[in-house]
Design a protein around this motif. Structure first.
Motif, PDB file in Angstrom:
ATOM      1  N   GLU A 158      -9.523  -9.223  -0.407  1.00 41.40           N
ATOM      2  CA  GLU A 158      -9.886 -10.223   0.590  1.00 41.40           C
ATOM      3  C   GLU A 158      -8.643 -11.021   0.938  1.00 41.40           C
ATOM      4  O   GLU A 158      -8.074 -11.693   0.078  1.00 41.40           O
ATOM      5  N   PHE A 159      -8.222 -10.921   2.181  1.00 42.41           N
ATOM      6  CA  PHE A 159      -6.967 -11.534   2.613  1.00 42.41           C
ATOM      7  C   PHE A 159      -7.197 -12.325   3.898  1.00 42.41           C
ATOM      8  O   PHE A 159      -7.871 -11.850   4.809  1.00 42.41           O
ATOM      9  N   ARG A 160      -6.609 -13.510   3.972  1.00 41.21           N
ATOM     10  CA  ARG A 160      -6.717 -14.331   5.173  1.00 41.21           C
ATOM     11  C   ARG A 160      -5.598 -13.955   6.137  1.00 41.21           C
ATOM     12  O   ARG A 160      -4.427 -13.978   5.791  1.00 41.21           O
ATOM     13  N   THR A 161      -5.954 -13.578   7.369  1.00 39.52           N
ATOM     14  CA  THR A 161      -4.948 -13.204   8.369  1.00 39.52           C
ATOM     15  C   THR A 161      -4.466 -14.446   9.115  1.00 39.52           C
ATOM     16  O   THR A 161      -5.035 -15.540   8.984  1.00 39.52           O
ATOM     17  N   LYS A 162      -3.413 -14.274   9.932  1.00 39.75           N
ATOM     18  CA  LYS A 162      -2.901 -15.382  10.739  1.00 39.75           C
ATOM     19  C   LYS A 162      -3.963 -15.910  11.693  1.00 39.75           C
ATOM     20  O   LYS A 162      -3.952 -17.077  12.071  1.00 39.75           O
ATOM     21  N   ALA A 163      -4.870 -15.027  12.104  1.00 36.69           N
ATOM     22  CA  ALA A 163      -5.939 -15.430  13.017  1.00 36.69           C
ATOM     23  C   ALA A 163      -7.082 -16.131  12.287  1.00 36.69           C
ATOM     24  O   ALA A 163      -8.059 -16.542  12.916  1.00 36.69           O
ATOM     25  N   GLY A 164      -6.967 -16.275  10.954  1.00 38.28           N
ATOM     26  CA  GLY A 164      -8.001 -16.945  10.192  1.00 38.28           C
ATOM     27  C   GLY A 164      -9.141 -16.043   9.758  1.00 38.28           C
ATOM     28  O   GLY A 164     -10.143 -16.521   9.206  1.00 38.28           O
ATOM     29  N   ARG A 165      -9.015 -14.751   9.982  1.00 38.52           N
ATOM     30  CA  ARG A 165     -10.060 -13.813   9.593  1.00 38.52           C
ATOM     31  C   ARG A 165      -9.886 -13.403   8.137  1.00 38.52           C
ATOM     32  O   ARG A 165      -8.773 -13.361   7.618  1.00 38.52           O
ATOM     33  N   LEU A 166     -11.005 -13.079   7.494  1.00 38.63           N
ATOM     34  CA  LEU A 166     -10.947 -12.535   6.142  1.00 38.63           C
ATOM     35  C   LEU A 166     -10.916 -11.019   6.256  1.00 38.63           C
ATOM     36  O   LEU A 166     -11.918 -10.382   6.597  1.00 38.63           O
ATOM     37  N   SER A 167      -9.774 -10.434   5.981  1.00 36.21           N
ATOM     38  CA  SER A 167      -9.590  -9.003   6.121  1.00 36.21           C
ATOM     39  C   SER A 167      -9.758  -8.310   4.771  1.00 36.21           C
ATOM     40  O   SER A 167      -9.277  -8.812   3.749  1.00 36.21           O
ATOM     41  N   PRO A 168     -10.426  -7.151   4.735  1.00 37.56           N
ATOM     42  CA  PRO A 168     -10.599  -6.425   3.478  1.00 37.56           C
ATOM     43  C   PRO A 168      -9.378  -5.591   3.093  1.00 37.56           C
ATOM     44  O   PRO A 168      -9.400  -4.904   2.076  1.00 37.56           O
ATOM     45  N   TYR A 169      -8.343  -5.635   3.921  1.00 36.95           N
ATOM     46  CA  TYR A 169      -7.121  -4.914   3.566  1.00 36.95           C
ATOM     47  C   TYR A 169      -5.918  -5.701   4.062  1.00 36.95           C
ATOM     48  O   TYR A 169      -6.021  -6.543   4.960  1.00 36.95           O
ATOM     49  N   PHE A 170      -4.764  -5.437   3.486  1.00 37.05           N
ATOM     50  CA  PHE A 170      -3.536  -6.139   3.856  1.00 37.05           C
ATOM     51  C   PHE A 170      -2.375  -5.154   3.818  1.00 37.05           C
ATOM     52  O   PHE A 170      -2.221  -4.411   2.845  1.00 37.05           O
ATOM     53  N   PHE A 171      -1.597  -5.131   4.885  1.00 34.78           N
ATOM     54  CA  PHE A 171      -0.433  -4.246   4.982  1.00 34.78           C
ATOM     55  C   PHE A 171       0.812  -5.113   5.035  1.00 34.78           C
ATOM     56  O   PHE A 171       1.003  -5.881   5.974  1.00 34.78           O
ATOM     57  N   ASN A 172       1.662  -5.006   4.016  1.00 37.03           N
ATOM     58  CA  ASN A 172       2.880  -5.806   3.930  1.00 37.03           C
ATOM     59  C   ASN A 172       4.088  -4.882   3.864  1.00 37.03           C
ATOM     60  O   ASN A 172       4.476  -4.422   2.789  1.00 37.03           O
ATOM     61  N   ALA A 173       4.684  -4.611   5.025  1.00 42.95           N
ATOM     62  CA  ALA A 173       5.824  -3.680   5.085  1.00 42.95           C
ATOM     63  C   ALA A 173       7.043  -4.211   4.347  1.00 42.95           C
ATOM     64  O   ALA A 173       7.949  -3.437   4.033  1.00 42.95           O
ATOM     65  N   GLY A 174       7.073  -5.510   4.047  1.00 44.70           N
ATOM     66  CA  GLY A 174       8.180  -6.059   3.283  1.00 44.70           C
ATOM     67  C   GLY A 174       8.249  -5.504   1.866  1.00 44.70           C
ATOM     68  O   GLY A 174       9.270  -5.640   1.188  1.00 44.70           O
ATOM     69  N   LEU A 175       7.160  -4.858   1.427  1.00 50.10           N
ATOM     70  CA  LEU A 175       7.131  -4.281   0.081  1.00 50.10           C
ATOM     71  C   LEU A 175       7.675  -2.852   0.027  1.00 50.10           C
ATOM     72  O   LEU A 175       7.686  -2.247  -1.036  1.00 50.10           O
ATOM     73  N   PHE A 176       8.114  -2.316   1.160  1.00 46.46           N
ATOM     74  CA  PHE A 176       8.938  -1.102   1.123  1.00 46.46           C
ATOM     75  C   PHE A 176      10.335  -1.580   0.729  1.00 46.46           C
ATOM     76  O   PHE A 176      11.253  -1.650   1.557  1.00 46.46           O
ATOM     77  N   ASP A 177      10.488  -1.952  -0.533  1.00 47.30           N
ATOM     78  CA  ASP A 177      11.612  -2.785  -0.927  1.00 47.30           C
ATOM     79  C   ASP A 177      12.621  -2.122  -1.854  1.00 47.30           C
ATOM     80  O   ASP A 177      13.359  -2.800  -2.565  1.00 47.30           O
ATOM     81  N   ASP A 178      12.650  -0.794  -1.870  1.00 48.88           N
ATOM     82  CA  ASP A 178      13.743  -0.128  -2.585  1.00 48.88           C
ATOM     83  C   ASP A 178      14.205   1.065  -1.754  1.00 48.88           C
ATOM     84  O   ASP A 178      13.585   1.404  -0.730  1.00 48.88           O
ATOM     85  N   GLY A 179      15.285   1.691  -2.181  1.00 43.29           N
ATOM     86  CA  GLY A 179      15.873   2.754  -1.376  1.00 43.29           C
ATOM     87  C   GLY A 179      14.946   3.926  -1.154  1.00 43.29           C
ATOM     88  O   GLY A 179      14.864   4.465  -0.040  1.00 43.29           O
ATOM     89  N   ALA A 180      14.231   4.330  -2.191  1.00 41.43           N
ATOM     90  CA  ALA A 180      13.349   5.488  -2.075  1.00 41.43           C
ATOM     91  C   ALA A 180      12.207   5.214  -1.101  1.00 41.43           C
ATOM     92  O   ALA A 180      11.883   6.050  -0.245  1.00 41.43           O
ATOM     93  N   LYS A 181      11.579   4.044  -1.222  1.00 40.50           N
ATOM     94  CA  LYS A 181      10.448   3.716  -0.344  1.00 40.50           C
ATOM     95  C   LYS A 181      10.906   3.524   1.104  1.00 40.50           C
ATOM     96  O   LYS A 181      10.242   3.986   2.040  1.00 40.50           O
ATOM     97  N   LEU A 182      12.046   2.858   1.297  1.00 43.53           N
ATOM     98  CA  LEU A 182      12.539   2.655   2.657  1.00 43.53           C
ATOM     99  C   LEU A 182      12.926   3.982   3.295  1.00 43.53           C
ATOM    100  O   LEU A 182      12.666   4.222   4.477  1.00 43.53           O
ATOM    101  N   GLY A 183      13.526   4.863   2.503  1.00 46.48           N
ATOM    102  CA  GLY A 183      13.899   6.170   3.032  1.00 46.48           C
ATOM    103  C   GLY A 183      12.684   6.988   3.431  1.00 46.48           C
ATOM    104  O   GLY A 183      12.673   7.647   4.475  1.00 46.48           O
ATOM    105  N   ARG A 184      11.637   6.936   2.620  1.00 45.93           N
ATOM    106  CA  ARG A 184      10.408   7.662   2.959  1.00 45.93           C
ATOM    107  C   ARG A 184       9.740   7.058   4.184  1.00 45.93           C
ATOM    108  O   ARG A 184       9.222   7.773   5.041  1.00 45.93           O
ATOM    109  N   LEU A 185       9.732   5.734   4.273  1.00 46.97           N
ATOM    110  CA  LEU A 185       9.181   5.067   5.451  1.00 46.97           C
ATOM    111  C   LEU A 185       9.920   5.513   6.713  1.00 46.97           C
ATOM    112  O   LEU A 185       9.299   5.837   7.732  1.00 46.97           O
TER     113      LEU A 185
END
Length: 232
Positions: free
Chosen positions: A34-61
């Motif tokens: 359960e995540f609060r979005t910028k629009a104030g909605r309660l979303s059942p999922y959250f996507f945080n691209a900032g967590l592609f945070d090492d070389g292997a993950k960034l390369g795969r992305l």
């Protein structure tokens, strides 16, 4: 202007998109709860691209972006990464495209103009030709509008936007009022640029609906309900 078709497969059946969703889940970038979005909605999922945070993950992305862009058929002369999240994306995708035989220049902007050295707000190759904007998601379209202005001011032509995930949900205006269109649709219809997502909310639902793992499959009803309420 329509979005770029993922291919012959229907929603939730695109192999590249399914692989990307699985990768995002395994990397902890796509989470359920359960995540609060910028629009104030309660979303059942959250996507945080900032967590592609090492070389292997960034390369795969970058590989996912590159494969989607090459399959899109868009005529692209160079890449542009809006500050801040677009900067590592543009660099990584440029490296991956070169590895796949398509060597393109890239540039990015600073948030504040530099008053020494080369100065200005733009860094990298000169903006020329057809320029693709790279970002993680489109929330309100603000970053895209700013990028379009920078690209056109340099005499180049914005040709599209590449993103990781299209949430396919209704946008809100400055007052918080719900709109009938998504931020992606706004970019396509009002700004006239095609949007190339690696995956969409429909792809995420397809992934959850086919899960044998009850822990993941159990999130499907909440995501379906969220899309029924806020989806476009």
């Amino acid at each position: 202007m329509p979005s770029i078709d993922h291919g012959a497969a229907g929603p939730g059946q695109d192999t590249l998109a399914q692989d990307f969703v699985a990768f995002a889940v395994a990397s902890g970038v796509l989470r359920f709860g359960e995540f609060r979005t910028k629009a104030g909605r309660l979303s059942p999922y959250f996507f945080n691209a900032g967590l592609f945070d090492d070389g292997a993950k960034l390369g795969r992305l970058a590989e996912f972006y590159a494969r989607r862009l090459l399959a899109s058929g868009l005529g692209i002369d160079m890449l542009f990464g809006p500050a801040y999240k677009g900067i590592p994306l543009a660099a990584a995708v440029a490296v991956e495209l070169a590895r796949q035989g398509r060597n393109l220049p890239f540039a990015y902007n600073r948030k504040e103009a530099k008053d020494h050295g080369e100065g200005g707000t733009l860094v990298g190759a000169p903006l020329r030709g057809r320029v693709l904007i790279l970002d993680d998601v489109i929330s309100a379209g603000t970053s895209v509008r700013e990028s379009i202005a920078l690209i056109r001011a340099a005499g180049a032509t914005p040709c599209g936007v590449g993103i990781a995930l299209d949430r396919q949900e209704k946008a809100t205006d400055a007052s918080g009022a719900e709109q009938a269109w998504s931020a992606t649709q706004f970019v396509q219809r009002e700004l006239g640029l095609p949007v190339v997502p690696v995956a969409t909310l429909a792809d995420l639902l397809g992934y959850l609906d086919r899960q044998a793992d009850p822990g993941l499959a159990g999130h499907a009803p909440a995501v379906h309900a969220y899309r029924a309420r806020y989806g476009v």
